[in-house]
Design a protein around this motif. Structure first.
Motif, PDB file in Angstrom:
ATOM      1  N   PHE A   1       0.833  -1.401   0.104  1.00 16.71           N
ATOM      2  CA  PHE A   1      -0.031   0.027  -0.008  1.00 16.71           C
ATOM      3  C   PHE A   1       0.726   1.259  -0.022  1.00 16.71           C
ATOM      4  CE2 PHE A   1      -3.192  -2.998   2.425  1.00 16.71           C
ATOM      5  CZ  PHE A   1      -3.788  -2.967   1.014  1.00 16.71           C
ATOM      6  N   LEU A   2       1.999   1.228   0.746  1.00 16.65           N
ATOM      7  CA  LEU A   2       2.913   2.395   0.641  1.00 16.65           C
ATOM      8  C   LEU A   2       3.398   2.696  -0.780  1.00 16.65           C
ATOM      9  CD1 LEU A   2       4.887   1.818   3.823  1.00 16.65           C
ATOM     10  CD2 LEU A   2       3.198   3.647   3.327  1.00 16.65           C
ATOM     11  N   VAL A   3       3.798   1.714  -1.482  1.00 16.18           N
ATOM     12  CA  VAL A   3       4.406   1.617  -2.688  1.00 16.18           C
ATOM     13  C   VAL A   3       3.340   2.175  -3.781  1.00 16.18           C
ATOM     14  CG1 VAL A   3       5.646   0.443  -4.638  1.00 16.18           C
ATOM     15  CG2 VAL A   3       6.262   0.200  -2.411  1.00 16.18           C
ATOM     16  N   LEU A   4       2.098   1.594  -3.576  1.00 14.28           N
ATOM     17  CA  LEU A   4       0.986   2.146  -4.355  1.00 14.28           C
ATOM     18  C   LEU A   4       0.499   3.120  -4.294  1.00 14.28           C
ATOM     19  CD1 LEU A   4      -1.557   0.554  -6.267  1.00 14.28           C
ATOM     20  CD2 LEU A   4      -2.810   1.030  -3.967  1.00 14.28           C
ATOM     21  N   ARG A   5       0.541   3.971  -3.117  1.00 17.41           N
ATOM     22  CA  ARG A   5       0.317   5.426  -2.866  1.00 17.41           C
ATOM     23  C   ARG A   5       1.375   6.373  -3.484  1.00 17.41           C
ATOM     24  NH1 ARG A   5      -3.893   6.074   0.752  1.00 17.41           N
ATOM     25  NH2 ARG A   5      -4.125   4.141   2.437  1.00 17.41           N
ATOM     26  N   CYS A   6       2.638   5.437  -3.316  1.00 19.99           N
ATOM     27  CA  CYS A   6       3.803   6.402  -4.162  1.00 19.99           C
ATOM     28  C   CYS A   6       3.765   6.717  -5.486  1.00 19.99           C
ATOM     29  CB  CYS A   6       5.068   5.784  -3.579  1.00 19.99           C
ATOM     30  SG  CYS A   6       6.630   6.798  -4.371  1.00 19.99           S
ATOM     31  N   LEU A   7       3.489   5.348  -6.180  1.00 25.84           N
ATOM     32  CA  LEU A   7       2.955   5.376  -7.502  1.00 25.84           C
ATOM     33  C   LEU A   7       2.105   6.171  -7.915  1.00 25.84           C
ATOM     34  CD1 LEU A   7       3.815   3.993 -10.249  1.00 25.84           C
ATOM     35  CD2 LEU A   7       2.287   2.258  -9.796  1.00 25.84           C
ATOM     36  N   HIS A   8       1.053   6.282  -7.275  1.00 23.88           N
ATOM     37  CA  HIS A   8      -0.201   7.144  -7.723  1.00 23.88           C
ATOM     38  C   HIS A   8      -0.035   8.437  -7.628  1.00 23.88           C
ATOM     39  CE1 HIS A   8      -4.333   8.384  -7.797  1.00 23.88           C
ATOM     40  NE2 HIS A   8      -4.026   9.244  -6.724  1.00 23.88           N
ATOM     41  N   GLN A   9       0.940   8.941  -6.465  1.00 24.44           N
ATOM     42  CA  GLN A   9       1.416  10.314  -6.888  1.00 24.44           C
ATOM     43  C   GLN A   9       2.247  10.716  -7.947  1.00 24.44           C
ATOM     44  OE1 GLN A   9       0.786  12.548  -4.416  1.00 24.44           O
ATOM     45  NE2 GLN A   9      -0.096  11.344  -2.979  1.00 24.44           N
ATOM     46  N   PHE A  10       2.991   9.569  -8.515  1.00 28.08           N
ATOM     47  CA  PHE A  10       3.756   9.974  -9.784  1.00 28.08           C
ATOM     48  C   PHE A  10       2.873  10.100 -10.896  1.00 28.08           C
ATOM     49  CE2 PHE A  10       7.525   9.270  -7.282  1.00 28.08           C
ATOM     50  CZ  PHE A  10       8.434   9.942  -7.878  1.00 28.08           C
ATOM     51  N   THR A  11       1.980   9.127 -11.079  1.00 25.69           N
ATOM     52  CA  THR A  11       0.919   8.960 -12.387  1.00 25.69           C
ATOM     53  C   THR A  11      -0.399   9.549 -12.246  1.00 25.69           C
ATOM     54  OG1 THR A  11      -0.104   6.928 -11.355  1.00 25.69           O
ATOM     55  CG2 THR A  11       2.018   6.717 -12.565  1.00 25.69           C
ATOM     56  N   SER A  12      -0.698  10.310 -11.175  1.00 24.53           N
ATOM     57  CA  SER A  12      -2.106  11.135 -10.947  1.00 24.53           C
ATOM     58  C   SER A  12      -2.229  12.597 -11.683  1.00 24.53           C
ATOM     59  CB  SER A  12      -2.521  10.961  -9.649  1.00 24.53           C
ATOM     60  OG  SER A  12      -1.688  12.012  -8.935  1.00 24.53           O
ATOM     61  N   SER A  13      -0.958  13.015 -12.065  1.00 25.52           N
ATOM     62  CA  SER A  13      -0.908  14.274 -12.627  1.00 25.52           C
ATOM     63  C   SER A  13      -0.664  14.039 -14.015  1.00 25.52           C
ATOM     64  CB  SER A  13      -0.159  15.172 -11.996  1.00 25.52           C
ATOM     65  OG  SER A  13       1.308  14.515 -11.602  1.00 25.52           O
ATOM     66  N   LEU A  14      -0.198  12.959 -14.470  1.00 19.04           N
ATOM     67  CA  LEU A  14       0.206  12.818 -15.865  1.00 19.04           C
ATOM     68  C   LEU A  14      -0.850  13.106 -16.959  1.00 19.04           C
ATOM     69  CD1 LEU A  14       2.381   9.344 -15.699  1.00 19.04           C
ATOM     70  CD2 LEU A  14       3.313  11.877 -15.499  1.00 19.04           C
TER      71      LEU A  14
END
Length: 711
Positions: free
Chosen positions: A412-425
């Motif tokens: 879940f930590l890595v999932l949230r981190c990946l979402h931070q990177f891809t949610s604004s693309l």
């Protein structure tokens, strides 16, 4: 039990309640077979415990989401009523004498969630503003008379509830009350004069207790008739100086509906302020984020189950309450169908329960597909010990559950981190919401998808400011966890942030030195163009990346390595069946049912539901022992648009009498034909009631068929 009477009559025998059978305990329904009854009670208790945790958490989240809305409403109501509290005479002489304070509360089309919102709002208003809060629906108010009756009855109940704390002997009869605004005004004056200003209250001031407003909530404002609203608003505005009324309109569509229902002469009597609640999608995102994407609750949903629940929410009703009921059903289905769900609890309790597992439960662990794959990867000696030694199996199960818990924490930590990177693309290749990314990660290796590759390409062209902002958000995510599994990852993210900041300082120094050197040189336009072309050609031939580009590539590779290491699908983890609900087919049948298809299946193949071996036949055959309506239905499928009742009746009689062996002495052929004809008429009437056929005026002895395509 017998009776004797000279004349015919009807005799009533009251049932004996002492002989009533005892009801079956709920936990006994968890027993599919007799040999599985050992942990049924414990599984049911675990289900109740987990469900209570989920229910309390969802209620708390919804209260937090509605808190800002309720605070704004309470502030508006207190401000609107402050003039009446200060000086009623001056307030009555103001320009807004006949303007009723009105809050237009836009809640959205998720009508099934409105009841919960209005209950919470009523409780908040009673605790902070006034004890006199009334909620009405359009179905209870067809005219002004019924509206006033409902208003008076609910206000009397409020009055009794308030005065019962002081005087238990107060009783108000409502049977002979003439419901009108004059009566409400006189009642309000009497009640406010009786009320003791020193009565204790949690948050209401003494001035509010002396003259509290009356809040009327119209839950479904769009459903009220125009005449009822116009008449009630006009009458109420004339008594506003005696009866301080505040309206709250519950609106599901748009505030424009107020002006569609009310003409300008009536809407001008309202002092309207608009309040907008959070969208249901934001509610869903918050519930998924705080409920399912954490390690606080042991139950997890598989990708297909989560997709079914979100699809029903997004494409059917937008209802949070129905989504929570779907969560409850998936929880119940998991604990009912999975015997090892007894271990679906917090980690210390699960380890304790493993020590008390029976031999049958140990065999259930060995039968799990994930555990069998895990055993196949072990050495030969360990395989034998895991399959034969119960003690070693239990110890290994404890360690595997601990590994699964650590896996979820990192996941879940890595999932949230990946979402931070891809949610604004741009174009959101991996989805805009975290639930979309979560569903993709549950179903497959996300790094093998084309969307992930395109997301990495977009990350490789991000600007430095955007990249630093995202890294700081990821650093916050890593530090928010109390677990220490990803401590090195957080340190690595801090190093990247520090390196980006050092790049800024180095660039400033280069800029200052470059400006000084350039200031000493003088050139003309020709030499300037020539030098620029030479620099461009030099960059093209050398293609040496800058320090920022190298650092950006390192950040992207760092995120990619985290994803490949920690975002493995749950199916790769041993014993994931204990925690994950995967009953997608059962949920789809119960939550997204197709009544017409189920009806066709029941009539065309009664064995599917009745499980009677006599009804099992080959496809296309009509069993003569089937219910009459099934025989008539299968015969009508062979007909065209118009069905001849005579031919249909003869075919029905042929099928029914095919295997009947009636004694010629016991019943005559005429009586038998009459019985068959009556059965046919009843079957045809039932088909007409279900909507498969209807009478037609084209031919008197025909009926029209209404359904086609086998359903």
């Amino acid at each position: 039990m017998t009776t004797s009477s000279v004349s015919k009559g009807c005799f009533v025998f009251k049932p004996n309640f002492m002989k009533r059978k005892n009801s079956v305990p709920i936990e006994d329904y968890f027993n599919k077979e007799k040999n599985e009854s050992e942990d049924s009670k414990l599984r049911f208790e675990t289900y109740q415990l987990v469900w209570q945790q989920m229910k309390s958490e969802t209620e708390r989240l919804q209260e937090e989401l509605n808190k800002n809305l309720f605070d704004s409403l309470i502030q508006f109501l207190q401000k609107s009523h402050s003039g009446f509290q200060k000086n009623s005479r001056e307030w009555g002489c103001q320009i807004k004498l006949r303007e009723i304070p009105t809050a237009a509360l836009v809640l959205g089309v998720n009508v099934t969630d409105h009841d919960f919102t209005f209950r919470s709002l009523t409780e908040a208003l009673q605790n902070n503003v006034t004890p006199y809060v009334v909620s009405l629906q359009a179905r209870d108010c067809p005219d002004v008379k019924h509206l006033l009756q409902k208003l008076v009855s609910q206000l009397m109940d409020c009055c009794i509830a308030v005065e019962s704390k002081e005087e238990e002997s107060v009783q108000i009869t409502q049977k002979k009350i003439h419901c009108s605004m004059d009566f409400l005004s006189s009642w309000y004056m009497d009640v406010t004069q009786k009320t003791d200003p020193k009565m204790p209250g949690k948050k209401r001031t003494s001035s509010q207790q002396q003259s509290p407003p009356v809040v009327l909530i119209l839950k479904d404002m769009e459903s009220f008739t125009t005449k009822v609203l116009q008449d009630f608003i006009t009458i109420s505005s004339q008594h506003l100086h005696e009866f301080p009324l505040i309206l709250i309109f519950g609106i599901a569509t748009s505030p424009i509906v107020i002006h569609r229902l009310l003409p300008h002469a009536v809407s001008s009597l309202l002092c309207i302020e608009l309040f907008q609640s959070l969208s249901c999608k934001e509610h869903l995102t918050t519930i998924l984020d705080k409920l399912l994407l954490t390690t606080h609750l042991p139950l997890k949903l598989s990708g297909k189950v989560l997709q079914i629940l979100t699809n029903i929410f997004l494409y059917h009703d937008f209802s949070i309450q129905n989504f929570i009921k779907g969560l409850q059903l998936s929880l119940l289905e998991h604990f009912y169908s999975q015997p090892l769900s007894v271990l679906c609890c917090n980690l210390p309790e699960a380890k304790r329960r493993i020590n008390f597992l029976s031999d049958n439960q140990c065999e259930n662990i060995r039968r799990l597909p994930s555990f069998r794959r895990y055993v196949e990867k072990q050495a030969a000696e360990k395989q034998v010990s895991l399959l034969t030694n119960e003690k070693i199996l239990k110890a290994e199960t404890q360690s595997l559950l601990e590994i699964l818990h650590v896996y979820h924490t990192k996941y879940f930590l890595v999932l949230r981190c990946l979402h931070q990177f891809t949610s604004s693309l741009p174009k959101y290749p991996l989805g805009r919401q975290i639930r979309e990314l979560y569903c993709t990660c549950l179903e497959k290796n996300i790094w093998e998808s084309e969307e992930y590759a395109s997301a990495l390409q977009l990350l490789r062209i991000l600007a430095k400011d955007e990249l630093m902002t995202i890294l700081q958000k990821c650093l916050t995510v890593f530090k928010s966890s109390s677990e220490k599994q990803l401590g090195d990852t957080a340190k690595r993210a801090e190093e990247f942030v520090a390196q980006f900041q050092s790049l800024d300082e180095a660039k400033e120094e280069e800029d200052t030195s470059g400006s000084q050197s350039k200031g000493l040189q003088k050139t003309d336009l020709y030499h300037l163009q020539k030098s620029l072309l030479e620099m461009k050609e030099l960059r093209r031939t050398s293609k040496k990346p800058t320090k920022f580009e190298v650092l950006r590539e390192q950040v992207v590779n760092f995120i990619d390595s985290l994803v490949r290491e920690h975002l493995l699908p749950p199916e790769t983890q041993p014993l994931h069946e204990v925690m994950y609900c995967s009953a997608a087919h059962a949920l789809r049948e119960r939550l997204n049912a197709a009544p017409r298809m189920a009806l066709h299946t029941a009539l065309n193949n009664p064995y599917y539901y009745l499980k009677n071996e006599a009804l099992r036949t080959e496809e296309g055959c009509i069993p003569n022992v089937a219910p009459d309506i099934c025989i008539a239905y299968k015969l009508h499928l062979e007909c065209s648009r118009l069905i001849n009742l005579v031919d249909w009746s003869e075919a029905f009689a042929t099928v029914v009498t095919a295997a009947e062996k009636m004694d010629a002495n016991s019943i005559t052929s005429e009586e038998r034909n009459e019985i068959i004809h009556a059965r046919f008429i009843r079957a045809v009437s039932e088909l007409e009631l279900l909507g498969f056929i209807k009478p037609t005026k084209q031919k008197t002895d025909h009926v029209a068929r209404l359904t086609w395509g086998g359903c």
